[in-house]
Design an enzyme around this catalytic site. Structure first.
Site, PDB file in Angstrom:
ATOM      1  N   GLY A 104      -4.226  -4.379  -4.332  1.00  0.00           N
ATOM      2  CA  GLY A 104      -5.155  -3.324  -4.758  1.00  0.00           C
ATOM      3  C   GLY A 104      -4.344  -2.089  -5.089  1.00  0.00           C
ATOM      4  CG  HIS A 105      -1.302  -2.007  -7.361  1.00  0.00           C
ATOM      5  ND1 HIS A 105      -0.386  -2.638  -8.141  1.00  0.00           N
ATOM      6  CD2 HIS A 105      -1.026  -2.398  -6.090  1.00  0.00           C
ATOM      7  CE1 HIS A 105       0.420  -3.376  -7.387  1.00  0.00           C
ATOM      8  NE2 HIS A 105       0.032  -3.243  -6.143  1.00  0.00           N
ATOM      9  CD  GLN A 147       0.673  -8.852  -2.398  1.00  0.00           C
ATOM     10  OE1 GLN A 147       1.449  -9.441  -3.113  1.00  0.00           O
ATOM     11  NE2 GLN A 147      -0.598  -8.745  -2.705  1.00  0.00           N
ATOM     12  CE  LYS A 176       3.348  -2.367  -4.427  1.00  0.00           C
ATOM     13  NZ  LYS A 176       2.896  -2.126  -3.045  1.00  0.00           N
ATOM     14  CG  ASP A 209      -1.760  -1.224   1.342  1.00  0.00           C
ATOM     15  OD1 ASP A 209      -2.226  -1.723   0.309  1.00  0.00           O
ATOM     16  OD2 ASP A 209      -1.901  -1.719   2.472  1.00  0.00           O
TER      17      ASP A 209
END
Ligand code: IMP
Length: 423
Positions: free
Chosen positions: A39-40, A223, A15, A12
């Protein structure tokens, strides 16, 4: 140039935004590990996009996105993501999306097992419950089902039958749950195979041929380093190699072909899920930073734990990842603070630790030792040049450089695409 972007904390870090910016100048973007536990988030104008399996670069029309062999794919989730983006006007075709036939597939029993195992554990991991751990476990146990198997009904049948014989016994005898029906899963997954088949490619050959043709590749890590299965805060980790080494095993591109590694950090620290976190805020600031930084998991919506920046942690990350440049994200979240702390060492049982401790007990019980810097107490909004940053903000960044011995190249000061300073 082939560039890898990795998270240097617990994921988080931001990225997604950095990948979106960098991918404008590269030809291909490839995800190499993890699955839809990631989750990007990318914000373009007033539109927010959250990517779980698709590389964030899919927003750029002329770019090719690749899902490498190291990723575990939940076909239902991937198809849902493709459909959602198509509804929002994005074109996703076999020309701009290629999926490795070697990706392992998340099956319904992986998702259920993830939840059941977690519910039985005294020391919970805080898994996202997407079946990622059990899917990687099957890969290593050599009973996994791969993307290419979904295109071969006979092979799928035989592998699924084998798996269900064992899994159903475990579900029934260990967990007292009912059996999975072979027919339901077989038909559902054959159907996914038909839909995803056109995207399936030999991405090892594809990526290496692209490099030979002087195309540039961006490796999108998911991650973060401290969630890495080998180097993270085990067992409170994910089940893949989220460090840069995963980029090679997760794509088939050799290490000699990666030219640069950029590590992404938040200007503070967050973690979602369980596990040690030495610099975690106890009260007050926890809520404040969570609200200002919108620190809620992009996949599960869980509130993220928040704390001060930990230079011990990040220095270790920089070693493992051979980092060339640093990107500091969300600096603006600290705009209002009169003073800001950086952790420079840990203390445990009278001993001072200046390196990341291997001993889990030390990390879990260590007292952080802080250095305090004055805040800048003003909004950074609108600033695009490093020289225009308030002097205390520059001091904070330059202290990172001294402590970490790496150059800070990118400084993000807002959620939008253009809210970034490139030095
Ligand atoms: P799992 O990979 O879903 O089993 O989750 C294992 C641990 O990694 C949990 O603490 C999760 O919260 C964390 N985790 C997994 N994926 C992400 C991510 O993309 N960002 C942050 N934490 C993650």
């Amino acid at each position: 140039m082939n560039i890898a972007v990795v998270g240097a904390q617990w994921g988080d870090e931001g990225k997604g935004k950095l990948i979106d910016i960098l991918s404008k100048d590269t030809d291909l973007t490839v995800r190499y590990q993890g699955g839809n536990n990631a989750g990007h988030t990318v914000v373009v104008g007033d539109q927010e996009y959250v990517f779980h399996l698709l590389p964030s670069a899919i927003l750029h029309k002329s770019k090719v996105c690749v899902i490498g062999n190291g990723v575990v794919v939940d076909p239902k989730a991937l198809l849902g993501e493709i459909e959602d983006l198509q509804k929002r006007g994005l074109k996703i075709t076999p020309n701009n999306l290629k999926i490795s036939g070697l990706c392992h597939i998340v099956l319904p029993y992986h998702r259920i097992l993830d939840g059941l195992r977690e519910s039985k554990r005294k020391n919970k991991i805080g898994t996202t419950g997407r079946g990622i751990g059990p899917c990687y476990a099957d890969k290593v146990a050599r009973c996994g089902i791969r993307m290419i198997d979904l295109l071969n009904p006979r092979l799928l049948k035989s592998k699924l039958e084998d798996n269900l014989t064992e899994k159903n016994e475990i579900f029934e005898k260990v967990y007292g749950k009912k059996n999975f029906s072979f027919g339901d899963i077989y038909n559902e997954y054959l159907n996914y195979g038909k839909k995803l088949g056109p995207y399936v490619a030999d991405t090892v050959i594809y990526l290496n041929a692209a490099i030979d043709k002087k195309k540039s590749i961006l490796f999108e890590g998911a991650q973060g380093t401290f969630l890495d299965i080998d180097f993270g805060t085990y067992p409170f980790v994910t089940s893949s190699n989220s460090i840069v080494g995963g980029a090679c095993s997760g794509t088939g591109v050799p290490p000699t072909k990666i030219d640069k590694v950029i590590a992404c950090v938040k200007a503070y620290t967050t973690r979602v899920g369980e596990g040690p976190f030495p610099t975690e805020f106890s009260t007050g600031l926890k809520e404040d930073i969570r609200t200002r930084g919108n620190e809620y998991g992009a996949t599960t919506g869980r509130p993220r734990r928040c704390g001060w920046f930990d230079s011990i942690l990040v220095r270790y990350s920089l070693i493992i990842n051979g980092v060339s440049e640093l990107a500091i994200m969300k600096l603006d979240v600290l705009d209002h603070l009169p003073a800001i702390k950086i952790c420079t060492a840990y203390r445990y049982k009278g001993k001072i630790y200046k390196q990341f401790p291997m001993d889990f007990e030390v990390l879990s019980k260590a007292q952080p030792i802080y250095e305090e810097l004055p805040g800048w107490n003003t909004s950074l909004r609108g600033i695009r040049q490093y020289a225009k940053l308030p002097s205390n903000a520059r001091r904070y960044i330059e202290r990172f450089e001294e402590l970490l011995k790496v150059r800070v190249k990118y400084i993000s000061i807002g959620t939008k695409r253009d809210e970034i300073i490139v030095r």
